[in-house]
Design an enzyme around this catalytic site. Structure first.
Site, PDB file in Angstrom:
ATOM      1  N   ASP A 187     -19.878  96.594 -53.402  1.00 63.21           N
ATOM      2  CA  ASP A 187     -19.866  97.641 -53.985  1.00 63.21           C
ATOM      3  C   ASP A 187     -21.370  98.269 -54.141  1.00 63.21           C
ATOM      4  O   ASP A 187     -21.709  97.794 -55.591  1.00 63.21           O
ATOM      5  CB  ASP A 187     -18.666  98.130 -55.604  1.00 63.21           C
ATOM      6  CG  ASP A 187     -18.148  99.485 -54.625  1.00 63.21           C
ATOM      7  OD1 ASP A 187     -19.231 100.493 -55.295  1.00 63.21           O
ATOM      8  OD2 ASP A 187     -16.920 100.399 -55.136  1.00 63.21           O
ATOM      9  N   ASP A 227     -10.083  97.168 -50.531  1.00 61.68           N
ATOM     10  CA  ASP A 227      -9.911  96.234 -51.170  1.00 61.68           C
ATOM     11  C   ASP A 227      -9.280  96.809 -52.216  1.00 61.68           C
ATOM     12  O   ASP A 227      -9.187  98.340 -52.406  1.00 61.68           O
ATOM     13  CB  ASP A 227     -11.372  95.678 -51.917  1.00 61.68           C
ATOM     14  CG  ASP A 227     -11.525  97.159 -52.380  1.00 61.68           C
ATOM     15  OD1 ASP A 227     -11.997  97.718 -53.943  1.00 61.68           O
ATOM     16  OD2 ASP A 227     -11.919  98.148 -52.169  1.00 61.68           O
TER      17      ASP A 227
END
Length: 361
Positions: free
Chosen positions: A92, A266
């Site tokens: 991320d 996710d």
């Protein structure tokens, strides 16, 4: 070393199954990525995560830049070596955590200045710095730096945020160091406004990212509105690139999103729920803390291959979780990750067979 590529092998209506090839191995899609935010999936050995069937896991730029630092991880050989994980890692960009965890943050055209939630130290995260950190970590898939638009938000606020994300995407793309088998994904924003989602996608597709994420969902808008966005947003993206729905992981949400053309997911739900005593099963969720399980000599699921189900009873798991033993968190997490990987495997099989799937309607 494999080039980064995405090949769709089967398609059923909008649902796709295929293979993403990377420098660190193949990812079967649709794919669910366990979250290893700080370089570890909580309560799990990395090799145990692989045993659940995971092809890829997620790490986080924000947390790793604070502790132990990207520079230290790079000196120690990169995140793969550091945590003993030889499969792909997606990181991320850190944008979401800066917005949600940091106090006294200030957003400018340059980036985001903020105070660490750990000790108050001052930091500046820009598209260039975020991309550089992910390079130091050795991320297989780097995410472009974005502003995660909150919800609810007005059209004008969402437009301003989306346009900033697009400008940051240009800078992230320019900062990305291309290497064979590695990739960078752009993130489309625009909240729940179709016009803005289309504008965002158009701006990012022009930058020719290796894949595209849909951000700014699962932030409070609810499933009905999320699915409404997913009814059109994936259609704005290239057919031949992976599509990643960020932060979404409830089983019913995954199924609905795959049916709308999403390839990657996710979420912390399976791990966080496991540590809190909640198990996912094909019969629904089980709150193992409930006293009715104190004398239950049956496994969580009879046909589940995880150690929690093959070796232990609900009564034992109830005991471990109620007294706060670490083993309880380990076994419950292992079970949940196995459940999620089995779910995604079943979805892939149904797509291959050209069959509808709606296990959680």
């Amino acid at each position: 070393m494999s080039k980064f590529s995405f090949n769709i092998h089967h398609q059923h209506k909008k649902a796709r199954s295929g293979i993403i090839a990377t420098a660190h191995g193949e990812i079967r899609t649709p794919a669910f990525m366990p979250v290893g935010t700080r370089g570890t999936v909580k309560a799990m050995l990395p090799e145990s995560v692989a045993e659940t069937g995971a092809d890829i896991l997620l790490g986080n730029t924000y947390h790793l830049m604070l502790q132990p630092s990207a520079e230290r991880i790079a000196r120690l050989g990169g995140l793969h070596k550091f945590m003993n994980w030889d499969k792909p890692i997606l990181t991320d960009s850190g944008g979401f955590q800066v917005m949600s965890l940091s106090k006294l943050r200030k957003i400018t055209e340059e980036g985001v200045s903020f105070s660490s939630h750990i000790n108050g130290d001052k930091y500046m995260l820009t598209p260039e710095r975020s991309t550089a950190i992910q390079y130091l970590l050795g991320s297989t898939i780097t995410m472009a730096f974005d502003e995660c638009t909150p919800y609810p938000v007005t059209f004008e606020e969402a437009k301003t945020s989306m346009q900033l994300t697009t400008r940051w995407a240009h800078r992230s793309r320019n900062a990305f160091v291309k290497r064979e088998g590695y990739a960078q994904f752009g993130i489309i924003q625009g909240s729940v406004y179709e016009e803005l989602r289309e504008q965002s996608a158009k701006g990012l597709v022009e930058l020719d990212f290796d894949g595209y994420a849909i951000g700014g969902l699962a932030v409070g808008e609810g499933q009905e509105l999320m699915f409404k966005v997913l009814d059109y947003a994936p259609d704005f993206l290239p057919q031949n690139k992976p599509r990643y729905l960020m932060g979404v992981g409830k089983p019913a949400d995954i199924i609905g999103a795959v049916n709308r053309g999403i390839d990657m997911f996710d979420c912390v739900i399976p791990t966080r729920s496991g540590r809190n005593g909640q198990a996912f099963t094909k019969y629904g969720t089980v709150n193992i803390c409930n006293s009715k399980y104190s004398g239950d000599n049956e496994p969580l699921e009879h046909d589940c291959p995880c150690p929690a189900c093959t070796n232990y009873t609900k009564a034992y798991l109830h005991h471990l979780v109620r007294i706060g033993e670490i083993l309880g968190s380990m076994l419950m997490t292992w079970h949940n990750l196995t459940y999620f990987q089995n779910l995604i495997s079943r979805i892939r099989e149904y797509i291959k067979l050209g069959k509808d799937f709606d296990f959680y309607s």
